[in-house]
Design a protein around this motif. Structure first.
Motif, PDB file in Angstrom:
ATOM      1  N   PRO A  83      76.900 -31.430   8.309  1.00 37.72           N
ATOM      2  CA  PRO A  83      76.424 -31.030   6.975  1.00 37.72           C
ATOM      3  C   PRO A  83      75.040 -31.581   6.650  1.00 37.72           C
ATOM      4  O   PRO A  83      74.265 -30.925   5.962  1.00 37.72           O
ATOM      5  CB  PRO A  83      77.488 -31.625   6.039  1.00 37.72           C
ATOM      6  N   LEU A  84      74.728 -32.785   7.162  1.00 40.37           N
ATOM      7  CA  LEU A  84      73.389 -33.331   6.953  1.00 40.37           C
ATOM      8  C   LEU A  84      72.338 -32.474   7.661  1.00 40.37           C
ATOM      9  O   LEU A  84      71.227 -32.284   7.148  1.00 40.37           O
ATOM     10  CB  LEU A  84      73.305 -34.766   7.477  1.00 40.37           C
ATOM     11  N   PHE A  85      72.696 -31.960   8.846  1.00 43.99           N
ATOM     12  CA  PHE A  85      71.768 -31.073   9.550  1.00 43.99           C
ATOM     13  C   PHE A  85      71.428 -29.859   8.689  1.00 43.99           C
ATOM     14  O   PHE A  85      70.266 -29.472   8.569  1.00 43.99           O
ATOM     15  CB  PHE A  85      72.383 -30.598  10.871  1.00 43.99           C
ATOM     16  N   HIS A  86      72.459 -29.256   8.089  1.00 42.55           N
ATOM     17  CA  HIS A  86      72.235 -28.058   7.280  1.00 42.55           C
ATOM     18  C   HIS A  86      71.433 -28.385   6.022  1.00 42.55           C
ATOM     19  O   HIS A  86      70.555 -27.606   5.613  1.00 42.55           O
ATOM     20  CB  HIS A  86      73.573 -27.421   6.904  1.00 42.55           C
ATOM     21  N   MET A  87      71.711 -29.519   5.410  1.00 40.85           N
ATOM     22  CA  MET A  87      70.941 -29.933   4.233  1.00 40.85           C
ATOM     23  C   MET A  87      69.478 -30.171   4.609  1.00 40.85           C
ATOM     24  O   MET A  87      68.562 -29.795   3.877  1.00 40.85           O
ATOM     25  CB  MET A  87      71.547 -31.204   3.626  1.00 40.85           C
ATOM     26  N   TRP A  88      69.259 -30.800   5.752  1.00 35.64           N
ATOM     27  CA  TRP A  88      67.912 -31.097   6.226  1.00 35.64           C
ATOM     28  C   TRP A  88      67.138 -29.797   6.511  1.00 35.64           C
ATOM     29  O   TRP A  88      65.968 -29.662   6.143  1.00 35.64           O
ATOM     30  CB  TRP A  88      68.008 -31.960   7.475  1.00 35.64           C
ATOM     31  N   GLU A  89      67.798 -28.847   7.147  1.00 32.94           N
ATOM     32  CA  GLU A  89      67.150 -27.577   7.468  1.00 32.94           C
ATOM     33  C   GLU A  89      66.751 -26.820   6.206  1.00 32.94           C
ATOM     34  O   GLU A  89      65.675 -26.202   6.153  1.00 32.94           O
ATOM     35  CB  GLU A  89      68.087 -26.726   8.325  1.00 32.94           C
ATOM     36  N   LYS A  90      67.606 -26.881   5.200  1.00 30.20           N
ATOM     37  CA  LYS A  90      67.273 -26.211   3.937  1.00 30.20           C
ATOM     38  C   LYS A  90      66.141 -26.932   3.220  1.00 30.20           C
ATOM     39  O   LYS A  90      65.291 -26.297   2.588  1.00 30.20           O
ATOM     40  CB  LYS A  90      68.514 -26.144   3.041  1.00 30.20           C
ATOM     41  N   LEU A  91      66.116 -28.256   3.327  1.00 31.46           N
ATOM     42  CA  LEU A  91      65.073 -29.037   2.667  1.00 31.46           C
ATOM     43  C   LEU A  91      63.697 -28.716   3.238  1.00 31.46           C
ATOM     44  O   LEU A  91      62.722 -28.558   2.486  1.00 31.46           O
ATOM     45  CB  LEU A  91      65.368 -30.535   2.811  1.00 31.46           C
ATOM     46  N   ILE A  92      63.610 -28.612   4.557  1.00 31.66           N
ATOM     47  CA  ILE A  92      62.311 -28.326   5.188  1.00 31.66           C
ATOM     48  C   ILE A  92      62.111 -26.827   5.428  1.00 31.66           C
ATOM     49  O   ILE A  92      61.163 -26.425   6.108  1.00 31.66           O
ATOM     50  CB  ILE A  92      62.138 -29.121   6.503  1.00 31.66           C
ATOM     51  N   HIS A 118      66.042 -23.174   7.684  1.00 33.72           N
ATOM     52  CA  HIS A 118      67.435 -22.777   7.880  1.00 33.72           C
ATOM     53  C   HIS A 118      67.578 -21.324   8.332  1.00 33.72           C
ATOM     54  O   HIS A 118      68.632 -20.939   8.835  1.00 33.72           O
ATOM     55  CB  HIS A 118      68.238 -23.000   6.593  1.00 33.72           C
ATOM     56  N   ASP A 119      66.527 -20.521   8.158  1.00 31.05           N
ATOM     57  CA  ASP A 119      66.576 -19.120   8.578  1.00 31.05           C
ATOM     58  C   ASP A 119      65.788 -18.886   9.867  1.00 31.05           C
ATOM     59  O   ASP A 119      65.535 -17.749  10.248  1.00 31.05           O
ATOM     60  CB  ASP A 119      66.043 -18.215   7.469  1.00 31.05           C
ATOM     61  N   LYS A 120      65.425 -19.973  10.543  1.00 31.03           N
ATOM     62  CA  LYS A 120      64.686 -19.869  11.792  1.00 31.03           C
ATOM     63  C   LYS A 120      65.660 -19.816  12.971  1.00 31.03           C
ATOM     64  O   LYS A 120      66.833 -20.182  12.846  1.00 31.03           O
ATOM     65  CB  LYS A 120      63.737 -21.065  11.959  1.00 31.03           C
ATOM     66  N   PRO A 121      65.192 -19.376  14.145  1.00 29.30           N
ATOM     67  CA  PRO A 121      66.049 -19.377  15.336  1.00 29.30           C
ATOM     68  C   PRO A 121      66.607 -20.761  15.620  1.00 29.30           C
ATOM     69  O   PRO A 121      65.989 -21.781  15.303  1.00 29.30           O
ATOM     70  CB  PRO A 121      65.096 -18.912  16.441  1.00 29.30           C
ATOM     71  N   PHE A 122      67.765 -20.783  16.256  1.00 27.44           N
ATOM     72  CA  PHE A 122      68.467 -22.059  16.422  1.00 27.44           C
ATOM     73  C   PHE A 122      67.685 -23.053  17.262  1.00 27.44           C
ATOM     74  O   PHE A 122      67.784 -24.270  17.053  1.00 27.44           O
ATOM     75  CB  PHE A 122      69.853 -21.834  17.038  1.00 27.44           C
ATOM     76  N   LYS A 123      66.907 -22.612  18.236  1.00 25.84           N
ATOM     77  CA  LYS A 123      66.146 -23.549  19.065  1.00 25.84           C
ATOM     78  C   LYS A 123      65.219 -24.408  18.206  1.00 25.84           C
ATOM     79  O   LYS A 123      65.069 -25.611  18.437  1.00 25.84           O
ATOM     80  CB  LYS A 123      65.335 -22.781  20.105  1.00 25.84           C
ATOM     81  N   ILE A 124      64.618 -23.796  17.206  1.00 28.06           N
ATOM     82  CA  ILE A 124      63.729 -24.536  16.315  1.00 28.06           C
ATOM     83  C   ILE A 124      64.532 -25.524  15.478  1.00 28.06           C
ATOM     84  O   ILE A 124      64.151 -26.695  15.325  1.00 28.06           O
ATOM     85  CB  ILE A 124      62.954 -23.556  15.403  1.00 28.06           C
ATOM     86  N   ARG A 125      65.649 -25.067  14.948  1.00 23.03           N
ATOM     87  CA  ARG A 125      66.465 -25.934  14.088  1.00 23.03           C
ATOM     88  C   ARG A 125      67.073 -27.096  14.870  1.00 23.03           C
ATOM     89  O   ARG A 125      67.205 -28.204  14.349  1.00 23.03           O
ATOM     90  CB  ARG A 125      67.564 -25.106  13.422  1.00 23.03           C
TER      91      ARG A 125
END
Length: 435
Positions: free
Chosen positions: A345-354, A357-364
């Protein structure tokens, strides 16, 4: 490109039994394999692997719930019983587990309502293949921004603490295996390995990991039971807990903490074929966890009595042997799984913060590594973080698991008419219980 996201029959094929009161096509947005390619464009090997390693069934939910509920706690429960006693330990464990089961139902109901509202308002998030609903988003949508802000703080510190403690606990366990290597070195080694979970897209891809989590804790718990029973208690063994009120409440808080994984439950429910059925998954894990925690706590405390009070890590109670050492390795593997379950869940929160979250998974995936590095830094810099986390946990677990779900549920629902997931009893009485 045709995608199963647009297949209205997907639910009928893979999940024919819908949760009562939930529209049949409510969860047609579920994604089998995250990524830009449809299954038809994947290699046969890749498709076969994904069919084995990925899933969102009730059984997958059970595996995830059981893996997150029980872990290092099976090594600390004998110590807890030496502080609160046999009777209080059993009653409190059953009571806190039942309360957690109830508040999980409240969260699942709120999640089902939130997903329904996204679909009803044609919100782009409903069909977004990269969007994973978070705890604070539900509170924001159903209650208001004020509860969102409170939830963000609670969830962040709860999951940060739980994730970091997995590294510290593993280092502590492995130090018993080989004391020639410092705990900080063990933490650096295992923390680096734990960081590999950043390359797992979401909890839908955790089937194999969660099976590993179940097997490892099952072995360790029953190793403790059989070893304790084989080593009969000494004639002068003492069972006089609780010795004082301070010790009792210390054990009380530790038991409260054991069932405090609700801050990651929303992300687990969100990747299931039918998220509204996650309460069923949690119920089966609720029963299964008792088969591990109660026998091992009772057996160890019965045999070693107040010796458990001075050994917070129960591996210290048992002499070195291949069976004990194998248990240490098993628990280390489990904590790698648990790290991912709490860090996810922290990963998802972090991705949304920066805003990736809508980028390809390799970037995330690579963007998650700095967060893993921060948790590893905490574990190395503060090997006594467990004491700090106990204080944080007492606060965040109380709110994230017990208080916020009750407040949120009461404020989110005014009547049963518009509720997607109907309550198991009168809404009026549930609200009275919550208050």
């Amino acid at each position: 490109m045709t995608s199963i996201w647009n297949d209205p029959n997907r639910n009928n094929n893979n999940n024919s039994k819908q949760t009562e009161g939930v529209p049949e096509d409510e969860y047609a947005y579920r994604l089998e394999i995250e990524g830009p390619e449809s299954p038809s464009n994947q290699s046969k090997i890749s498709a076969a692997w994904n069919s084995v390693s990925s899933g969102g069934t009730v059984f997958d939910g059970f595996l995830l719930a059981a893996s997150s509920e029980v872990g290092q706690s099976i090594l600390t429960l004998p110590n807890v019983f030496s502080q609160v006693g046999f009777t209080a330990g059993l009653v409190l464990e059953f009571g806190f587990a039942t309360m957690a089961l109830y508040t999980n139902f409240l969260l699942v109901s709120m999640h089902a309502q939130h997903r329904h509202n996204l679909k009803a308002t044609d919100d782009p998030k409903h069909r977004d293949p990269y969007h994973i609903v978070s705890y604070h988003e539900i509170m924001d949508a159903l209650v208001g921004p004020w509860l969102k802000q409170v939830s963000i703080v609670v969830v962040f510190f709860a999951l940060l603490g739980l994730s970091t403690v997995q590294i510290i606990a593993t280092a502590s366990n492995c130090y018993l295996l080989d004391s020639s290597i410092s705990k900080r070195s063990w933490a650096l080694l295992w923390g680096s390995l734990f960081s590999l979970v950043a390359f797992v897209p979401n909890f839908r891809h955790y089937r194999m990991l969660s099976i590993l989590g179940i097997l490892t804790t099952t072995y360790t718990a029953w190793y403790m039971v059989f070893s304790s029973l084989a080593d009969e208690p000494d004639q002068d063994v003492v069972h006089n807990a609780p010795e004082n009120i301070e010790g009792f409440f210390t054990g009380f808080v530790q038991l409260l903490f054991i069932f405090g994984g609700h801050t990651s439950n929303i992300e687990v429910a969100d990747v299931m074929d039918d998220p509204a059925s996650y309460d069923r998954s949690y119920f089966w894990s609720y029963l299964y966890v008792f088969t591990l925690t109660m026998p091992n706590a009772v057996a160890a405390y019965y045999t070693y009595g107040q010796d458990c009070l001075y050994n917070a890590n129960s591996f210290s109670l048992f002499p070195s042997s291949p069976y004990r050492n194998f248990g240490i390795i098993m628990m280390s593997l489990h904590q790698a799984v648990a790290f991912g379950l709490f860090a996810g869940p922290l990963f998802h929160m972090w991705e949304k913060l920066i805003q990736i979250h809508d980028k390809p998974f390799k970037i995330r995936a690579f963007a998650r590594l700095p967060l893993c590095a921060f948790m590893l830094l905490l574990a190395i810099a503060f090997p006594f973080f467990g004491a700090i986390n106990a204080m944080l946990g007492a606060f965040t677990t109380s709110f994230g698991t017990y208080i916020i779900p009750c407040i949120g549920y009461n404020l989110a629902f005014k009547s049963e008419e518009d509720m997607v997931k109907k309550p198991f009893m009168s809404l009026h009485w549930i609200k009275r219980i919550n208050w």
